[in-house]
Design a protein around this motif. Sequence first.
Motif, PDB file in Angstrom:
ATOM      1  N   ALA A 109       0.841  -1.199   0.000  1.00  0.00           N
ATOM      2  CA  ALA A 109       0.000   0.000   0.000  1.00  0.00           C
ATOM      3  C   ALA A 109       0.881   1.256   0.000  1.00  0.00           C
ATOM      4  CB  ALA A 109      -0.934  -0.002   1.205  1.00  0.00           C
ATOM      5  N   ASN A 110       1.830   1.301   0.914  1.00  0.00           N
ATOM      6  CA  ASN A 110       2.645   2.515   1.023  1.00  0.00           C
ATOM      7  C   ASN A 110       3.531   2.738  -0.201  1.00  0.00           C
ATOM      8  OD1 ASN A 110       1.569   3.322   3.432  1.00  0.00           O
ATOM      9  ND2 ASN A 110       3.109   2.282   4.675  1.00  0.00           N
ATOM     10  N   THR A 111       4.072   1.658  -0.751  1.00  0.00           N
ATOM     11  CA  THR A 111       4.930   1.836  -1.925  1.00  0.00           C
ATOM     12  C   THR A 111       4.089   2.036  -3.187  1.00  0.00           C
ATOM     13  OG1 THR A 111       5.109  -0.568  -2.107  1.00  0.00           O
ATOM     14  CG2 THR A 111       6.924   0.575  -1.024  1.00  0.00           C
ATOM     15  N   GLY A 112       2.791   1.741  -3.109  1.00  0.00           N
ATOM     16  CA  GLY A 112       1.909   1.989  -4.245  1.00  0.00           C
ATOM     17  C   GLY A 112       1.233   3.350  -4.189  1.00  0.00           C
ATOM     18  N   ILE A 113       0.798   3.743  -2.990  1.00  0.00           N
ATOM     19  CA  ILE A 113       0.004   4.977  -2.855  1.00  0.00           C
ATOM     20  C   ILE A 113       0.879   6.219  -3.026  1.00  0.00           C
ATOM     21  CG2 ILE A 113      -1.316   6.385  -1.229  1.00  0.00           C
ATOM     22  CD1 ILE A 113      -2.297   3.698   0.044  1.00  0.00           C
ATOM     23  N   ILE A 114       2.013   6.255  -2.332  1.00  0.00           N
ATOM     24  CA  ILE A 114       2.796   7.508  -2.310  1.00  0.00           C
ATOM     25  C   ILE A 114       3.281   7.901  -3.711  1.00  0.00           C
ATOM     26  CG2 ILE A 114       4.842   8.660  -1.328  1.00  0.00           C
ATOM     27  CD1 ILE A 114       4.302   6.940   1.235  1.00  0.00           C
ATOM     28  N   PRO A 115       3.868   6.965  -4.495  1.00  0.00           N
ATOM     29  CA  PRO A 115       4.280   7.355  -5.860  1.00  0.00           C
ATOM     30  C   PRO A 115       3.091   7.646  -6.781  1.00  0.00           C
ATOM     31  CG  PRO A 115       5.420   5.374  -5.142  1.00  0.00           C
ATOM     32  CD  PRO A 115       4.314   5.608  -4.169  1.00  0.00           C
ATOM     33  N   ALA A 116       1.891   7.167  -6.416  1.00  0.00           N
ATOM     34  CA  ALA A 116       0.709   7.488  -7.229  1.00  0.00           C
ATOM     35  C   ALA A 116       0.272   8.932  -6.990  1.00  0.00           C
ATOM     36  CB  ALA A 116      -0.431   6.528  -6.892  1.00  0.00           C
ATOM     37  N   LEU A 117       0.610   9.470  -5.827  1.00  0.00           N
ATOM     38  CA  LEU A 117       0.140  10.809  -5.456  1.00  0.00           C
ATOM     39  C   LEU A 117       1.149  11.898  -5.761  1.00  0.00           C
ATOM     40  CD1 LEU A 117      -1.469  10.031  -1.985  1.00  0.00           C
ATOM     41  CD2 LEU A 117      -2.612  10.269  -4.204  1.00  0.00           C
ATOM     42  N   VAL A 118       2.433  11.587  -5.574  1.00  0.00           N
ATOM     43  CA  VAL A 118       3.468  12.610  -5.785  1.00  0.00           C
ATOM     44  C   VAL A 118       4.610  12.049  -6.625  1.00  0.00           C
ATOM     45  CG1 VAL A 118       3.014  14.009  -3.734  1.00  0.00           C
ATOM     46  CG2 VAL A 118       4.476  11.991  -3.542  1.00  0.00           C
ATOM     47  N   GLY A 137       8.288   4.097  -0.150  1.00  0.00           N
ATOM     48  CA  GLY A 137       7.332   4.720  -1.062  1.00  0.00           C
ATOM     49  C   GLY A 137       7.798   6.101  -1.502  1.00  0.00           C
ATOM     50  N   ILE A 138       8.343   6.862  -0.574  1.00  0.00           N
ATOM     51  CA  ILE A 138       8.831   8.211  -0.901  1.00  0.00           C
ATOM     52  C   ILE A 138      10.007   8.120  -1.869  1.00  0.00           C
ATOM     53  CG2 ILE A 138       9.928  10.278   0.047  1.00  0.00           C
ATOM     54  CD1 ILE A 138       8.277   9.749   2.636  1.00  0.00           C
ATOM     55  N   ARG A 139      10.924   7.189  -1.591  1.00  0.00           N
ATOM     56  CA  ARG A 139      12.078   7.010  -2.485  1.00  0.00           C
ATOM     57  C   ARG A 139      11.623   6.694  -3.903  1.00  0.00           C
ATOM     58  NH1 ARG A 139      15.540   3.164   1.194  1.00  0.00           N
ATOM     59  NH2 ARG A 139      16.561   4.693   2.523  1.00  0.00           N
ATOM     60  N   ARG A 260      -2.933   4.334 -11.006  1.00  0.00           N
ATOM     61  CA  ARG A 260      -1.539   4.730 -10.873  1.00  0.00           C
ATOM     62  C   ARG A 260      -0.700   3.895  -9.905  1.00  0.00           C
ATOM     63  NH1 ARG A 260      -1.372   7.929 -14.820  1.00  0.00           N
ATOM     64  NH2 ARG A 260      -1.664  10.206 -14.732  1.00  0.00           N
ATOM     65  N   SER A 261      -1.343   3.146  -8.991  1.00  0.00           N
ATOM     66  CA  SER A 261      -0.554   2.421  -7.981  1.00  0.00           C
ATOM     67  C   SER A 261       0.025   1.155  -8.583  1.00  0.00           C
ATOM     68  CB  SER A 261      -1.428   2.035  -6.781  1.00  0.00           C
ATOM     69  OG  SER A 261      -1.640   3.130  -5.970  1.00  0.00           O
ATOM     70  N   ARG A 262       1.339   1.142  -8.739  1.00  0.00           N
ATOM     71  CA  ARG A 262       1.966  -0.001  -9.418  1.00  0.00           C
ATOM     72  C   ARG A 262       1.869  -1.289  -8.598  1.00  0.00           C
ATOM     73  NH1 ARG A 262       5.165   1.451 -13.778  1.00  0.00           N
ATOM     74  NH2 ARG A 262       6.671  -0.198 -13.403  1.00  0.00           N
ATOM     75  N   SER A 263       1.893  -1.186  -7.266  1.00  0.00           N
ATOM     76  CA  SER A 263       1.787  -2.406  -6.458  1.00  0.00           C
ATOM     77  C   SER A 263       0.369  -2.979  -6.529  1.00  0.00           C
ATOM     78  CB  SER A 263       2.154  -2.116  -4.995  1.00  0.00           C
ATOM     79  OG  SER A 263       1.216  -1.217  -4.431  1.00  0.00           O
ATOM     80  N   PHE A 264      -0.605  -2.142  -6.853  1.00  0.00           N
ATOM     81  CA  PHE A 264      -1.983  -2.606  -7.052  1.00  0.00           C
ATOM     82  C   PHE A 264      -2.131  -3.219  -8.442  1.00  0.00           C
ATOM     83  CE2 PHE A 264      -6.226  -1.854  -8.754  1.00  0.00           C
ATOM     84  CZ  PHE A 264      -7.038  -2.397  -7.779  1.00  0.00           C
ATOM     85  N   ILE A 265      -1.550  -2.549  -9.430  1.00  0.00           N
ATOM     86  CA  ILE A 265      -1.750  -2.949 -10.831  1.00  0.00           C
ATOM     87  C   ILE A 265      -0.965  -4.211 -11.195  1.00  0.00           C
ATOM     88  CG2 ILE A 265      -1.477  -2.217 -13.250  1.00  0.00           C
ATOM     89  CD1 ILE A 265      -1.709   0.719 -12.196  1.00  0.00           C
ATOM     90  N   PHE A 266       0.274  -4.299 -10.696  1.00  0.00           N
ATOM     91  CA  PHE A 266       1.172  -5.336 -11.199  1.00  0.00           C
ATOM     92  C   PHE A 266       1.411  -6.464 -10.210  1.00  0.00           C
ATOM     93  CE2 PHE A 266       2.298  -1.462 -13.589  1.00  0.00           C
ATOM     94  CZ  PHE A 266       1.981  -1.924 -14.866  1.00  0.00           C
ATOM     95  N   SER A 267       0.378  -6.865  -9.469  1.00  0.00           N
ATOM     96  CA  SER A 267       0.552  -7.947  -8.517  1.00  0.00           C
ATOM     97  C   SER A 267      -0.760  -8.726  -8.417  1.00  0.00           C
ATOM     98  CB  SER A 267       0.919  -7.346  -7.145  1.00  0.00           C
ATOM     99  OG  SER A 267       1.313  -8.359  -6.263  1.00  0.00           O
TER     100      SER A 267
END
Length: 392
Positions: A109-118, A137-139, A260-267
């Motif tokens: 969730a954290n590695t998917g949500i944060i890059p989707a937002l910023v 996620g920030i990185r 936009r969340s890659r951990s949601f889309i690609f898993s």
Amino acid sequence: MNRTIHNELEEIRSHGLFRSTRLISGRQSARVMLSGLEVLLLCSNNYLGLAGHPALAEASIRAIERYGVSSGASRLVSGTMELHEQLEQAVTSFKKSESALVFNSGHAANTGIIPALVGRGDAVYSDRLNHASIVDGIRLSGARLFRYGHNDHLQLAGLMDRHGSSHGRSLIVTDGIFSMDGDMAPLVELVALKRKHDALLMVDDAHGSGVMGRQGRGSAELSGVADGVDIRMGTFGKALGSFGAYAAVSAELRELLVNRSRSFIFSTSLPPAVLAASLAALELVQSPEGDALRERLHANAAFFRKALLETGFMVPEGTSQIIPIITGNSDVTMRFSGALLEEGIFAQGIRPPTVPAGSCRIRFTAMATHRINDLEQAVTVIGKVGSRLGVV
Ligand SMILES: *Cc1c(COP(=O)(O)O)cnc(C)c1O
């Protein structure tokens, strides 16, 4: 190859930072078998004891019988099943949000949500003690990072005054209950700041979900600012006794995350058994049984915290079920947890990089399933070991 694997392992060992897994046999409960020895478990996030609850296990079994074992694909391909939608409905009603999206784990969730937002050109304001998955996620996002001192909303206000207007989008992100310190974020102040600067606010409530607030709705609800938090993320793997994570968000934000969340889309999406257990857990935490379990958890936590303080340990401020004692360097910390284990108490020593250097600790967690006299005896033993090692 100059930098061998062997040398790297030696280096980890020489810094006292080597880690390995430990085998628990049987079911997760207040007492567990660890390498053939019965120990009192004081380092589990199974706060309400739901990980071994028959209602969750039976729901899982029924789901497997009806839906099989795997979802077979990611959510956007053919892996969205009835149970995914039911669980998102249940989260929406639990969190009283407009919408919700389920993720495969808190880390995902954290590695998917944060890059989707910023991303590039945007800013993230992050508490110095935020969980590693937020840091990751920030990185991944590539956004500019502004770290502020732990719970220091005044420093955050200064940072936002200086930098807020020079970025496209701004995101404030914080743990709700801090995983290694057990204290709560100043959510009222953070909501005021996010409004002042037209920023987004995300709260990771991995340790508050099911535990804090009325019916366990979480730390934002406890603070009375649920409506002011744009992304209320929580996990199913801790107090809720299952596995996975969710984000309670607006309908528009959900659509953005889906796209936009890659951990949601690609898993591959969560399997039926896990979804059904999470559904049963959400029902349970909102029932009278959930209230009773929370009451026991909070009573146990208050008792244990007070007893450790009275024994003379340094316990960071807080009121949650996460109760660390500060022990200093990693060497004494590991000797401390080793000595506890010999006395039948299982608690993990926490070292860098999980916590900043010099603030190693034993992180104890209370559970609803602990008995007060177990905790009482544990404090006596912990005090004895603490004086022997000069930590009290
Ligand atoms: C445990 C934890 C996570 C990760 O959740 P998982 O579901 O275990 O991947 C994220 N954030 C915080 C604060 C946590 O404590």
